[in-house]
Design an enzyme around this catalytic site. Sequence first.
Site, PDB file in Angstrom:
ATOM      1  CG  HIS A   1      44.443  42.256  47.880  1.00 40.32           C
ATOM      2  ND1 HIS A   1      45.674  41.947  47.034  1.00 40.32           N
ATOM      3  CD2 HIS A   1      44.581  40.765  48.231  1.00 40.32           C
ATOM      4  CE1 HIS A   1      45.953  40.899  46.269  1.00 40.32           C
ATOM      5  NE2 HIS A   1      45.344  40.203  47.312  1.00 40.32           N
TER       6      HIS A   1
HETATM    7  C1  UD1 Z   1      42.420  36.602  49.310  1.00 42.70           C
HETATM    8  C2  UD1 Z   1      43.276  35.868  49.735  1.00 42.70           C
HETATM    9  C3  UD1 Z   1      44.489  36.257  48.438  1.00 42.70           C
HETATM   10  C4  UD1 Z   1      44.198  36.818  47.544  1.00 42.70           C
HETATM   11  C5  UD1 Z   1      43.174  37.477  47.801  1.00 42.70           C
HETATM   12  C6  UD1 Z   1      42.942  37.917  46.198  1.00 42.70           C
HETATM   13  C7  UD1 Z   1      44.208  33.797  51.580  1.00 42.70           C
HETATM   14  C8  UD1 Z   1      44.673  34.433  53.213  1.00 42.70           C
HETATM   15  N1  UD1 Z   1      44.263  35.510  51.271  1.00 42.70           N
HETATM   16  O1  UD1 Z   1      42.775  37.500  50.812  1.00 42.70           O
HETATM   17  O2  UD1 Z   1      45.719  35.025  48.706  1.00 42.70           O
HETATM   18  O3  UD1 Z   1      45.264  36.423  47.204  1.00 42.70           O
HETATM   19  O4  UD1 Z   1      42.144  36.448  48.658  1.00 42.70           O
HETATM   20  O5  UD1 Z   1      41.509  38.139  46.524  1.00 42.70           O
HETATM   21  O6  UD1 Z   1      43.012  34.141  51.524  1.00 42.70           O
HETATM   22  N2  UD1 Z   1      35.500  40.763  51.915  1.00 42.70           N
HETATM   23  C9  UD1 Z   1      34.192  41.595  51.754  1.00 42.70           C
HETATM   24  N3  UD1 Z   1      33.696  41.150  50.339  1.00 42.70           N
HETATM   25  C10 UD1 Z   1      33.968  40.720  49.720  1.00 42.70           C
HETATM   26  C11 UD1 Z   1      35.173  39.770  50.273  1.00 42.70           C
HETATM   27  C12 UD1 Z   1      36.259  40.093  51.209  1.00 42.70           C
HETATM   28  O7  UD1 Z   1      33.655  43.098  52.374  1.00 42.70           O
HETATM   29  O8  UD1 Z   1      33.915  40.025  48.833  1.00 42.70           O
HETATM   30  C13 UD1 Z   1      36.070  41.292  52.925  1.00 42.70           C
HETATM   31  C14 UD1 Z   1      36.649  39.801  54.204  1.00 42.70           C
HETATM   32  O9  UD1 Z   1      35.407  40.150  55.093  1.00 42.70           O
HETATM   33  C15 UD1 Z   1      37.888  40.636  55.328  1.00 42.70           C
HETATM   34  C16 UD1 Z   1      38.257  41.312  54.023  1.00 42.70           C
HETATM   35  O10 UD1 Z   1      37.852  41.618  52.367  1.00 42.70           O
HETATM   36  O11 UD1 Z   1      37.766  41.461  56.299  1.00 42.70           O
HETATM   37  C17 UD1 Z   1      39.650  40.374  53.491  1.00 42.70           C
HETATM   38  O12 UD1 Z   1      38.949  39.279  53.538  1.00 42.70           O
HETATM   39  P1  UD1 Z   1      40.055  37.515  52.582  1.00 42.70           P
HETATM   40  O13 UD1 Z   1      39.058  36.995  52.566  1.00 42.70           O
HETATM   41  O14 UD1 Z   1      41.187  38.217  53.984  1.00 42.70           O
HETATM   42  O15 UD1 Z   1      40.439  37.744  51.424  1.00 42.70           O
HETATM   43  P2  UD1 Z   1      41.383  38.828  50.920  1.00 42.70           P
HETATM   44  O16 UD1 Z   1      42.452  39.909  51.387  1.00 42.70           O
HETATM   45  O17 UD1 Z   1      41.487  39.410  49.128  1.00 42.70           O
END
Ligand code: UD1
Length: 353
Positions: free
Chosen positions: A201
Amino acid sequence: MPKRIVSVVGARPQFVKAAVVSAALQDVGHEEVMVHTGQHYDYNMSEVFFEALNIPKPRHSLGIGGGNHGEMTGRQLMAIEQCLLTEKPDLVLVYGDTNSTLAGALAAVKLHIPVAHVEAGLRSFNMRMPEEVNRILTDRISQWLFTPSSVASGHLRAEGIAGERIIEVGDVMHDAVLRFSRSNVELPVAPPKRFGLVTIHRAENTDDDARLGAIVEGLCQVAGSLPLIMPIHPRTRQRLERLGWLERLTQAVQMLEPVGYMEMLALQKSAQAVITDSGGIQKEAFFLQVPCITLRDETEWVETVELGWNRLVSDLSVSSIEAAVLGASRPAKSQAQPYGDGRAAARIAAMLG
Ligand code: UD1
């Protein structure tokens, strides 16, 4: 003396850490108010953890996830400030290295509320990672720096942080594995006898087409010899779909929706090897004594590599991934416990009293 504490959480790994720390805070009579930023919002990325791990329900659910990093962090900062003005806590507790961590710490210091940082002192020395920026800034403005290991404490000392702020308590994720890995849970799949468990991820892998392409091809190749199971993170699903690679991977690898914490521990325990770019999973594999292959250039959890349980694959290619996974083996047994004794949460609760 018991304190009034606001804990800020938002992303999946923070729910696991909060589960053990919240219980320890309650044990010594602290009053805790949970703020959930909403960074992770899908049921199986968030709510399922609150239910299964018995985490206090958030009093404030801010619903701020998605968007660019600056936007997400900025909106969280504004909303957390309002919560802190209402709740007037004695201190704010933040976990790890996500945007929610930085937003919580920054909102607090600007109101002169002291901050406690759980999992302080980790460094990858890669400033292109959003997590590295979040860690460094959060450590700089926190009063209590609860470190998981002597390596982490050393990083803080090397940055000139005063020794009295550095408190080496051990890793709360060790507490969590000890507490939750014995539960009997029903697995979402009946895994084959031998299989590898995959999670991907990190932005550095998902947002770089060349790296993600090498990972997809590498996993397809490995799956020819070792069946693979992959609970897929929403970020990774989105990217693979956009690039048109999801179908190819789904044909080779058994994909699952994100699974709960206890299910994840159970899957790791029965896996032949774990293939990941997650921070937490590198350590869970170590605690559960399963060889780990980490698809990154560097790791914050260097002890797992030094003790032979974790191997970094930095020159990502089909052949390097295949060689690392198929060559994974258990090192000689060692009594080393670089991440403490599984009682980190109780120490944190006591120090905050
Ligand atoms: C975040 C953390 C990372 C941690 C990880 C655990 C930051 C910069 N990164 O990255 O340190 O290791 O979480 O998972 O804070 N999304 C969904 N559904 C959800 C959650 C997210 O669809 O329940 C989508 C978001 O809209 C986004 C993508 O997934 O497009 C990534 O979400 P983001 O908040 O950047 O988190 P992680 O990549 O999980």
